[in-house]
Design a protein around this motif. Structure first.
Motif, PDB file in Angstrom:
ATOM      1  N   ALA A 132       1.095  -2.017   0.274  1.00 30.39           N
ATOM      2  CA  ALA A 132       0.251   0.367   0.145  1.00 30.39           C
ATOM      3  C   ALA A 132       0.814   1.197   0.326  1.00 30.39           C
ATOM      4  CB  ALA A 132      -1.323  -0.091   1.407  1.00 30.39           C
ATOM      5  N   ALA A 133       1.863   1.154   0.119  1.00 31.42           N
ATOM      6  CA  ALA A 133       3.180   2.498   1.038  1.00 31.42           C
ATOM      7  C   ALA A 133       4.113   1.934   0.155  1.00 31.42           C
ATOM      8  CB  ALA A 133       3.292   3.528   1.685  1.00 31.42           C
ATOM      9  N   ASP A 146       1.437  -0.317   8.516  1.00 33.48           N
ATOM     10  CA  ASP A 146       0.418   1.070   8.786  1.00 33.48           C
ATOM     11  C   ASP A 146       0.469   0.751   7.078  1.00 33.48           C
ATOM     12  OD1 ASP A 146      -1.001   1.051  10.908  1.00 33.48           O
ATOM     13  OD2 ASP A 146       0.845   2.507  10.791  1.00 33.48           O
ATOM     14  N   ALA A 147       1.580   0.225   6.378  1.00 33.06           N
ATOM     15  CA  ALA A 147       2.307   0.399   5.004  1.00 33.06           C
ATOM     16  C   ALA A 147       1.751  -1.042   4.438  1.00 33.06           C
ATOM     17  CB  ALA A 147       3.205   0.498   4.759  1.00 33.06           C
ATOM     18  N   ARG A 148       0.869  -1.751   4.735  1.00 27.99           N
ATOM     19  CA  ARG A 148       0.399  -3.027   4.497  1.00 27.99           C
ATOM     20  C   ARG A 148      -0.797  -2.880   3.550  1.00 27.99           C
ATOM     21  NH1 ARG A 148      -1.675  -8.125   4.462  1.00 27.99           N
ATOM     22  NH2 ARG A 148      -0.747 -10.226   4.611  1.00 27.99           N
ATOM     23  N   GLU A 149      -0.932  -4.018   2.827  1.00 28.70           N
ATOM     24  CA  GLU A 149      -2.119  -4.143   1.798  1.00 28.70           C
ATOM     25  C   GLU A 149      -3.432  -5.214   2.492  1.00 28.70           C
ATOM     26  OE1 GLU A 149      -2.994  -3.945  -2.578  1.00 28.70           O
ATOM     27  OE2 GLU A 149      -0.872  -5.147  -2.432  1.00 28.70           O
ATOM     28  N   TYR A 150      -4.638  -4.881   2.750  1.00 28.42           N
ATOM     29  CA  TYR A 150      -5.662  -5.666   3.195  1.00 28.42           C
ATOM     30  C   TYR A 150      -7.016  -6.608   3.285  1.00 28.42           C
ATOM     31  CZ  TYR A 150      -2.222  -4.695   7.457  1.00 28.42           C
ATOM     32  OH  TYR A 150      -1.049  -4.701   8.376  1.00 28.42           O
ATOM     33  N   THR A 164     -12.521  -5.433   5.762  1.00 32.48           N
ATOM     34  CA  THR A 164     -12.402  -4.525   7.159  1.00 32.48           C
ATOM     35  C   THR A 164     -12.368  -5.139   8.574  1.00 32.48           C
ATOM     36  OG1 THR A 164     -14.487  -3.168   6.298  1.00 32.48           O
ATOM     37  CG2 THR A 164     -13.875  -3.144   8.714  1.00 32.48           C
ATOM     38  N   ILE A 214      -8.186  -3.094  10.179  1.00 28.34           N
ATOM     39  CA  ILE A 214      -8.226  -3.203   9.375  1.00 28.34           C
ATOM     40  C   ILE A 214     -10.030  -2.052   8.453  1.00 28.34           C
ATOM     41  CG2 ILE A 214      -8.275  -4.499   7.606  1.00 28.34           C
ATOM     42  CD1 ILE A 214      -6.550  -6.145   9.437  1.00 28.34           C
ATOM     43  N   GLY A 257      -8.959  -2.317   3.808  1.00 29.68           N
ATOM     44  CA  GLY A 257      -8.048  -3.119   3.671  1.00 29.68           C
ATOM     45  C   GLY A 257      -6.987  -2.330   3.619  1.00 29.68           C
ATOM     46  N   ARG A 258      -7.370  -0.847   4.383  1.00 30.65           N
ATOM     47  CA  ARG A 258      -5.973  -0.555   5.422  1.00 30.65           C
ATOM     48  C   ARG A 258      -5.801  -0.201   6.968  1.00 30.65           C
ATOM     49  NH1 ARG A 258      -3.151   3.655   2.501  1.00 30.65           N
ATOM     50  NH2 ARG A 258      -2.105   2.593   3.708  1.00 30.65           N
ATOM     51  N   THR A 308      -4.725   0.884  10.968  1.00 34.96           N
ATOM     52  CA  THR A 308      -4.196   2.002  11.377  1.00 34.96           C
ATOM     53  C   THR A 308      -3.268  -0.281  12.923  1.00 34.96           C
ATOM     54  OG1 THR A 308      -6.309   3.137  11.364  1.00 34.96           O
ATOM     55  CG2 THR A 308      -4.205   3.559  13.406  1.00 34.96           C
TER      56      THR A 308
END
Length: 432
Positions: free
Chosen positions: A95-96, A332-336, A339, A361, A364-365, A367
Motif C-alpha cells: 500500500a506504500a 500501516d503500509a501493508r495491504e489488507y 474490514t 482494518i 483494506g487499510r 491502523t
C-alpha cells in the motif's frame, strides 16, 4: 562490545589526501569484501575510483573490524578481518513505499569466526536503524541460515527463466507497440525512470543502487567495474510512443549449446511491456535459447505462449530478506482485505519488535497501535515470521502449518486469512 585486540570503526568513502586515487583504508575495505566473496585479484586504481563514485552516490556507510594483534610484518594493519556496509533505499510493502535500511558486503574472515563479530555488527546496526526511524531493514543473503537469528525473514524467491526460441515462438496476444535497439549508454537517462515506475507498483520491490545504472549503460560488466563492450540494449515503446521497458543482453557464444542470448537486466513498467520484450528476444536469428535472471516464482510468461513447454526454470533460490524494526510503521503500509481487527503478539530476541499490537482494518487499510503487554493476542509469532506476514509471501494457513504463526484457541483462522492473505507473490528484481 568486542574484546581483546578487535576494534570496530567506519571507513571513509573518500579519496586519499592530495591524491586522485581512493584512500588506502577504502582500498583495503573493498579488497576485503572482494576476497570474502572469492574475488582474489585486488582492485585496480581505476576500479576503485568507479566503486568510490558508486558508493558516494549511494551514501554508503562502510564499517570494518580490525585485529591489532596480527603481526604487522605479515599483515597490513589496514586490512580488516570483517566488513559491513549499509545504505538507504525504499521497499514497496504494497500500500506504500517505505524507507528501508539495506545491509550489504558482510564478510568475516575464517580466522575470526565465532568471536561474536557479526552479532556485534548486526545488533548495533539494527538498533541504530530503528532509532533513525526505519520501519524495516533488508538484505540479500548468500547463505540462508545466517540471518534468521537476527530476525530477518525470507520474503521473495527468484529463478532463472529459460525460453526455447527454436522455430516460431507464438504468443496468444497480438504484437503491440514497438522495440528500438540502441546503444546501452542511451539508457543513462531512461533506466532509472522505468525502474521507478516498476518499483512503485510491485510489492516486494526494493530500490536500486547506483551500480545498476552503470551496468545498464555498459560502464560496468558482469565481473565488476569495467566497461562491457559486448552489452546490447533495447527499449519498448507503447502505442503512444512512451518508453515502458528496457532490456540489456549479451550473446553467450557459440559454445556451449544451446546457443543462448543472456539477459542481463529486464525492467518493465507494465506486463504488456515485459511480454513484448520477450517477443523481441525470441526473434533473433541463430539463437536457440534466451535466459533471464530474477524471474518471479509465479512468472506469467508460460501463460502468454501457445506452447508453455517452451519455458523452463532453474536456479530457484531465496532473494530478499526483510527484518521488521517498527511494527506499526511497517504494517500501516501493508495491504489488507476487507474490514476487521485482531491482536498480534511478537517475540523478538533483540527486543526491537517485541510486544503486542492491535490492527484495526477498514476497507483494506490498517491502523496499527502498540498495546499493553497483558492484552490477549489472537495470534503469536517470532520476529522472523513478521517479514513473510508483512509482504504476503506465504498465506496464513501456510505460516500456521510451518509453525511460524500460532493462532490462539479462540481465533478463527478463516477470518484471519480473509484479512491478511494477498494475491500473487512479492517480487524483487535486484540484489545488493
Amino acid at each position: 562490545m568486542l574484546g581483546g585486540h578487535l576494534r570496530i570503526g567506519n571507513v571513509a568513502v573518500e579519496r586519499g589526501a592530495d591524491t586522485d586515487v581512493a584512500s588506502p583504508g577504502y582500498a583495503a575495505w573493498v579488497n576485503g569484501v572482494w576476497e570474502g566473496f572469492y574475488h582474489y585479484k585486488p582492485a585496480s586504481d581505476g576500479q576503485l575510483e568507479q566503486m568510490l563514485q558508486s558508493h558516494q552516490a549511494d551514501e554508503r556507510v562502510l564499517t570494518a573490524v580490525w585485529d591489532d594483534s596480527r603481526p604487522r610484518d605479515l599483515v597490513d594493519p589496514l586490512v580488516p578481518v570483517a566488513t559491513y556496509g549499509t545504505f538507504a533505499k525504499t521497499l514497496n510493502i504494497g500500500a506504500a513505499v517505505v524507507p528501508a535500511h539495506l545491509v550489504t558486503s558482510v564478510t568475516v574472515r575464517p580466522t575470526h569466526r565465532r568471536r561474536g563479530i557479526l552479532r556485534e555488527l548486526m545488533s548495533a546496526d539494527l538498533s541504530r536503524a530503528k532509532q533513525a526511524g526505519y520501519p524495516v531493514a533488508a538484505l540479500t543473503a548468500s547463505e540462508a541460515t545466517i540471518y534468521g537469528r537476527f530476525g530477518f525473514g525470507r520474503v521473495t524467491e527468484t529463478q532463472t527463466l529459460h525460453l526455447d526460441v527454436r522455430g516460431d515462438v507464438r504468443f496468444h496476444a497480438p504484437a503491440t507497440g514497438s522495440m528500438v535497439q540502441l546503444a546501452p549508454g542511451k539508457l543513462a537517462g531512461i533506466a532509472n525512470g522505468v525502474f521507478e515506475r516498476f518499483h512503485s507498483t510491485r510489492r516486494g520491490s526494493v530500490g536500486r543502487q547506483e551500480a545498476y545504472l552503470r551496468h545498464a549503460t555498459g560502464a560496468w560488466g558482469e565481473e565488476g567495474p569495467e566497461p562491457e563492450p559486448k552489452l546490447r540494449a533495447a527499449v519498448y515503446l507503447d502505442g503512444s510512443g512512451e518508453i515502458q521497458g528496457y532490456v540489456t543482453y549479451v550473446f553467450g557464444g557459440w559454445d556451449p549449446k544451446p546457443i543462448t542470448l543472456k539477459v542481463r537486466d529486464l525492467v518493465a513498467a507494465t506486463e504488456v511491456a515485459r511480454r513484448e520484450i520477450f517477443r523481441f528476444l525470441a526473434s533473433f536469428d541463430l539463437i536457440e535459447s534466451v535466459s533471464c535472471p530474477f524471474a518471479a516464482a509465479n512468472d506469467p510468461l508460460p501463460w502468454a505462449l501457445e506452447n508453455p513447454a517452451r519455458v523452463g526454470f532453474s536456479e530457484r533460490e531465496h532473494g530478499l530478506w526483510v527484518r521488521v524494526l517498527d511494527v506499526p510503521a511497517a504494517f500501516d503500509a501493508r495491504e489488507y482485505r476487507g474490514t476487521g481487527s485482531f491482536t498480534l503478539a511478537v517475540t523478538d530476541p533483540l527486543g526491537l519488535a517485541d510486544g503486542r499490537y492491535g490492527l484495526e482494518i477498514r476497507d483494506g487499510r490498517a491502523t496499527v497501535t502498540a498495546l499493553a503487554e497483558a492484552s490477549p493476542a489472537d495470534a503469536t509469532c517470532d520476529v522472523v515470521a513478521l517479514a513473510p506476514l508483512l509482504l504476503g509471501s506465504c498465506d496464513t494457513a501456510g505460516l500456521i502449518a510451518a509453525g511460524l504463526l500460532e493462532p490462539s484457541s479462540h481465533t478463527s483462522v478463516a477470518a484471519l486469512a480473509a484479512l491478511l492473505d494477498l494475491p500473487g507473490v512479492p517480487h524483487a528484481i535486484n540484489g545488493f
